[in-house]
Scaffold this active site. Structure first.
Site, PDB file in Angstrom:
ATOM      1  N   ASN A 587       0.873  -1.175   0.000  1.00  0.00           N
ATOM      2  CA  ASN A 587       0.000   0.000   0.000  1.00  0.00           C
ATOM      3  C   ASN A 587       0.912   1.227   0.000  1.00  0.00           C
ATOM      4  O   ASN A 587       1.581   1.515   0.995  1.00  0.00           O
ATOM      5  CB  ASN A 587      -0.918  -0.001   1.232  1.00  0.00           C
ATOM      6  CG  ASN A 587      -1.842   1.211   1.279  1.00  0.00           C
ATOM      7  OD1 ASN A 587      -1.460   2.334   0.922  1.00  0.00           O
ATOM      8  ND2 ASN A 587      -3.070   0.991   1.714  1.00  0.00           N
ATOM      9  N   GLU A 661      10.503  -0.637  10.219  1.00  0.00           N
ATOM     10  CA  GLU A 661      11.673  -0.263  11.006  1.00  0.00           C
ATOM     11  C   GLU A 661      12.844   0.230  10.182  1.00  0.00           C
ATOM     12  O   GLU A 661      13.693   0.962  10.682  1.00  0.00           O
ATOM     13  CB  GLU A 661      12.078  -1.459  11.893  1.00  0.00           C
ATOM     14  CG  GLU A 661      10.951  -1.774  12.862  1.00  0.00           C
ATOM     15  CD  GLU A 661      11.143  -3.025  13.690  1.00  0.00           C
ATOM     16  OE1 GLU A 661      11.878  -2.971  14.666  1.00  0.00           O
ATOM     17  OE2 GLU A 661      10.525  -4.057  13.346  1.00  0.00           O
TER      18      GLU A 661
END
Lengths: 695, 328
Positions: A587, A661
């Protein structure tokens, strides 16, 4: 919702966005079960010792106060394997801020007043909260966070370093860092007979359930955990934290639903932190830049009650070919709160040091830092010898260089001045491992055309509902707005926590499998669906966690332009640009948000964030957001995240790698390298605040 | 639960009457600091007297050319006031360098002057602090003191005053107007805040029940230029590590008027009288400016973590004075 693009990677809007901005989304301490009361912990004011007496009489005499739980009166807990959760079980004080009592009252104000009225006497013992690289109690742990060996060695790194034509031998320091999610940790707990329900702010409800079941010696099916919306965690909500145990203890003790929200300043002591790391990096190279020796030694702290060792030397096992290497960790158990996961544990501090040292080597060689990295690109994972499932670090560096305008950069430091400002540019690589865990999921096709996906995933703000609907729509071949996602409560099919950048891959794999199964069943049948619809389920145990023959990591490159005010030593980042190779992006909108969020956190690590420990009390200093500076809007410059299309068949059915991350990894090094390029001075201790940079 | 009486005062007299005989009463302006301190348990008032609606929210020009700033004028309004922007840029700049937009919209002029130190030891009731609990000791003296004072501190307290506004007012020879049980009086801003000495619990010379009603800004000599500059840990929303406010008038190559004050260095805005004396009547060459600044900072006694403040303040002051004398 308007248009519902369903192409892979489509930038579909977050489904709960409106609920969040209108306040309709419910967080853990916004549930108000009838009879709800409030808990307020009493934190220890000493760093090491024993509670010798605890006078609750004044607190109990206050109106509205129901109880003050102490280690004498609190219900007993069983061992759940995590000593940080054994609250109110004995009189030991392992660190400053440890809860020594818990006031419970009809109102929040009364609970606070009561907590303040508890008189505690301690038998204190001398404490030690100061990490030094030559600490006499430093030891080498067998294993560090993530299950990695504490030390790895290849060849003769010391000999190769001694013989190297060009050497750097440098030390860096990263201070304690705090996760500080926007939503502080909180929980609402209630018992009905022997059934416990908690509304918790956690990255994984099933993990909370399993732990509470152990602590309270209950079968798991008697524990329900609701984590409908979570306002960020960055690792600090990855495992249950003391707040939820305290709430459950108090609810058990009083027979009333108990709500407990930690204060911002309590987070630093009760929910984990990134331990400080002291790094020594030695790089030896041939004159053409090829590494012959790589030594990364890390010294860090852990607490007295649970070992957690930040695996900061581990990324050096992944990044570069070198003829020889040693990567090792030493830890010191201090009288400090227990450190834990914070966004990219290991990689964030480790890559700050390694990527700064690589830049220093490039300077020593007179070589472009991108070309130096390219010259040391390994044919396989250096430490394990396993082939990479995909590795496009060089492509990220090249793409970033083109977008950033790196080519033609004047490598000379300290020569770009405009008024008081010196400017410079820097680059650093990024990496993060591909982690994935087994998950279950079900999907039901309803006669009205609705598809409902169910699993106990947690949305910590990343848009999990949305991306799981996209994965389901893809697998089913239907429109994304015909898919509903039900997550965030135990009882749904079991799912792992949102952590290690593994949530979407782990959950999505199971969702994909269930949807593909359902699609096959639907294709095979004719006629209308039964009224209850048709359901398929999946469990990726044994598949998702199967040992891969490949070394699987995401890679990236960060570029920064920094300006340093020579009057004040103030560093301002003017541009940040990241390029990532992280498999298929599922996305574009939510992925960009994650990348940029990671980069901003890396900017904070570089320039503003650092927790100091008060040696006298053993407490973190500056524990609120006025004292612990996260970047403000004015600090965040033109910031861009890009990615390259990466096809990797060795990951999961979606072809995705984790993206939560990697944005923080290497960002601080890129900024530090830019500051060196600007000033000609290497500052090797973070954050780069004026007290360090003003010279 | 500790009960709290809330009184909304409509006039200065009403406010004073509500305060009379109640040592634990506190005047409430914007509440941007007091309410935080109440949450922390540092302030535990029994009565809150809300003065934010008093008719003291105007900036007015007096016949002698001075400006009178009402006590409840919001920081944003003061920073944006046309006369302030035109005549006292240093004041506008100081205000805009402080806090955040949201806080400046609420914080008042008087409240800004009376805000408490952000010393972490003061703000934590679990730690020793002579300012909070006289006689309990100073945690910062040998603790984490990177943000603390280098001038005018004592063994009892090394806190700094956090205001930016007050630093500009100190350089501008501002005067604080007070109303109190004994009648009205005025105090020069530079004498309003105290040094800690052996009673750091007293931030200012304000007396029990006294209320700041306004601040007087005398007119600056024609042709005076002014500027505020602040060094901080992030680009906005951070207290000064060190700051400088300065007003300068140069005529015929010689300094005819000068006002210099430092922020972030001491328990009060630090008026740099030695710097001023060294430059007044002299040509402000870079060397003369540096010597003058050094003359002030020679008295600095840094703590373990804050030696950087001396050189930082020096460079800030030299840059600000250099730029101002070049302009005038």
């Amino acid at each position: 919702m308007g248009a519902t693009p369903s192409a892979p990677g489509a930038p579909v809007e977050r489904r709960e966005g409106r609920a969040k901005v209108t306040g309709a989304a419910k967080y853990a301490t916004e549930y108000a079960p009838p009879g709800r009361v409030y808990g307020w912990p009493v934190p220890a004011t000493v760093a090491r010792g024993t509670v010798v007496s605890l006078d609750t009489s004044a607190a109990l005499a206050l109106p509205g106060v129901l109880a003050v739980l102490t280690s004498d009166s609190a219900p007993r807990l069983a061992d759940a394997g995590d000593p940080t959760l054994a609250v109110l079980q004995d009189s030991r004080v392992p660190h400053h801020g440890w809860p020594v009592a818990l006031a419970v009252a009809e109102t929040l104000e009364a609970a606070r007043e009561a907590a303040g009225a508890v008189r505690v006497r301690y038998a204190t013992e001398p404490h030690d909260v100061t990490l030094t690289v030559d600490h006499p109690r430093a030891y080498q742990p067998d294993e560090v966070n993530g299950g990695h060996p504490g030390e790895r060695r290849q060849g003769d790194p010391d000999g190769a370093f001694a013989d190297a034509a060009v050497r750097v031998d440098v030390s860096y320091a990263v201070p304690p860092l705090h996760n500080h999610p926007m939503e502080p940790h909180g929980a609402t707990a209630l018992w009905r007979d022997d059934e416990l329900t908690v509304f918790d702010s956690s990255q994984g409800g099933d993990t909370v359930r399993a732990t509470l079941a152990k602590l309270f010696a209950l079968p798991e099916e008697r524990v329900s955990v609701v984590c409908e919306h979570v306002g960020g965690g960055f690792g600090s909500k990855g495992t249950p934290r003391p707040h939820v145990v305290l709430a459950a203890l108090a609810a058990r003790h009083t027979g009333r639903p108990v709500q407990l929200a930690l204060l911002r300043r309590e987070l630093t002591e009760l929910v984990g932190h990134r331990a400080p790391t002291l790094h020594r990096v030695r790089l030896g190279a041939r004159p053409d830049g090829v590494l012959t020796s790589l030594i990364h030694e890390v010294t860090t702290h852990t607490s007295r009650i649970r070992e957690f060792v930040e695996q900061a030397a581990v990324p050096a096992r992944v990044m570069y070919a070198s003829g020889s290497s040693r990567t090792s960790h030493r830890a010191v158990a201090l009288d400090v709160p227990t450190p834990s996961w914070m966004r990219a544990p290991g990689e964030a501090p480790g890559m700050y040091a390694l990527e700064s040292a690589v830049d220093e080597l490039a300077c020593a060689l007179g070589m472009d830092p991108i070309e130096l990295r390219v010259a040391n690109e390994p044919p396989a994972e250096p430490d394990s010898g396993r082939p990479f499932s995909s590795r496009h670090l060089v492509e990220c560096l090249r793409e970033g260089a083109a977008r950033f305008g790196w080519d033609g950069r004047d490598p000379r430091p300290g020569v770009r001045r405009s008024g008081p400002w010196l400017t410079g540019t820097g680059v650093a690589a990024a990496t993060y491992p591909v982690l994935v865990s087994p998950s279950r999921a079900t999907v039901t096709a309803h006669p009205d055309g609705l598809y409902v996906v169910r699993l106990n995933a947690t949305d910590i703000g990343t848009g999990a509902r949305t991306v799981l609907a996209q994965i389901a729509a893809q697998a089913l071949g239907v429109r994304v707005d015909s898919v509903r996602t039900e997550i965030g409560v135990t009882g749904l099919p079991r799912a792992p926590l949102a952590g290690g950048s593994a949530g979407t891959a782990s959950w999505g794999w199971a969702v994909h499998e269930a949807c593909r199964d359902l699609a096959r069943q639907l294709a095979e049948r004719s006629g209308p669906l039964p009224p209850g619809g048709m359901t398929a389920s999946a469990d990726t145990a044994g598949t998702a966690d199967a040992e891969s023959p490949y070394a699987r990591h995401a890679f990236g490159a960060h570029f920064a332009e920094a300006a340093v005010d020579t009057d004040t030593g103030e560093v301002r980042v003017r541009r940040l640009l990241g390029v990532y190779a992280a498999g298929r992006i599922l996305n574009a909108r939510t992925a960009r948000s994650q990348f940029i969020g990671g980069m901003v956190m890396g900017l904070g690590m570089a320039l503003t964030e650092g927790g100091g420990v008060d040696p006298a009390s053993g407490a973190f200093i500056g524990s609120d957001l006025a004292g612990y500076h996260v970047p403000g809007h004015a600090d965040v410059p033109a910031i861009e995240a890009h990615w390259i299309d990466e096809e990797d068949p060795h990951l999961n059915p979606m072809g995705s790698k984790g993206i939560g991350e990697i944005g923080i990894v290497g960002t601080a090094a890129a900024i530090g390298n830019a500051v060196h390029h600007a000033t000609g001075v290497r500052f090797r201790e973070l954050p780069l605040t004026p007290d360090r940079v003003h010279v | 639960m500790k009960p709290l009486l809330y009184v909304r005062a409509e006039s200065v007299g009403e406010a004073a009457a509500a305060h009379a005989g109640r040592p634990e009463a506190r005047y409430l302006g914007g509440g941007t600091n007091l309410v935080d301190l109440m949450k922390l348990g540092v302030e535990r008032p029994e009565v809150l007297i809300d003065i934010s609606r008093l008719p003291l929210d105007q900036v007015e020009e007096l016949p002698d050319g001075a400006l009178r700033i009402g006590a409840t004028v919001r920081n944003s309004d003061l920073a944006g006031h046309p006369l302030v922007r035109e005549r006292y840029p240093v004041l506008s700049q100081a205000l805009l360098s402080g806090a955040s937009g949201q806080l400046r919209n609420v914080a008042t002029t008087a409240g800004n002057l009376l805000q408490r130190t952000r010393c972490a030891y003061f703000q934590d009731v679990g730690k020793p602090c002579n300012k909070r609990v006289p006689g309990s000791g100073c945690g910062a003296l040998t603790g984490v003191n990177r943000d603390h004072a280098v001038l005018g501190h004592s063994e009892h307290c090394v806190a700094t005053h956090p205001s930016d506004l007050a630093v500009a007012l100190a350089a501008l020879d501002a005067v604080v107007e007070l109303a109190g049980p004994g009648g009205g009086r005025t105090v020069e801003l530079t004498e309003f805040h105290r040094l800690p000495q052996d009673s750091p619990d007293q931030d200012t010379v304000i007396r029990p029940g006294e209320l700041i009603t306004g601040v007087l800004l005398p007119p600056l000599p024609g042709g005076t230029v002014s500027r505020y500059r602040k060094a901080r840990d992030r680009a906005s929303f951070a207290f000064a590590l060190a700051s400088v406010a300065a007003t300068v008038q140069v005529r015929g190559g010689v300094v005819r008027h000068i006002g210099v004050a430092f922020g972030g260095l001491a328990h009060r805005p630090w008026r740099a009288r030695r710097t001023e004396a060294a430059l007044l009547g002299s040509a402000p060459t870079p060397e003369a400016v540096a010597r003058a600044v050094d003359a002030e900072l020679a008295a600095a006694v840094p703590l373990r973590d804050n030696a950087y403040k001396v050189s930082l303040a020096r460079d800030l002051a030299c840059e600000v004075l250099g730029s101002l004398t070049a302009r005038t």
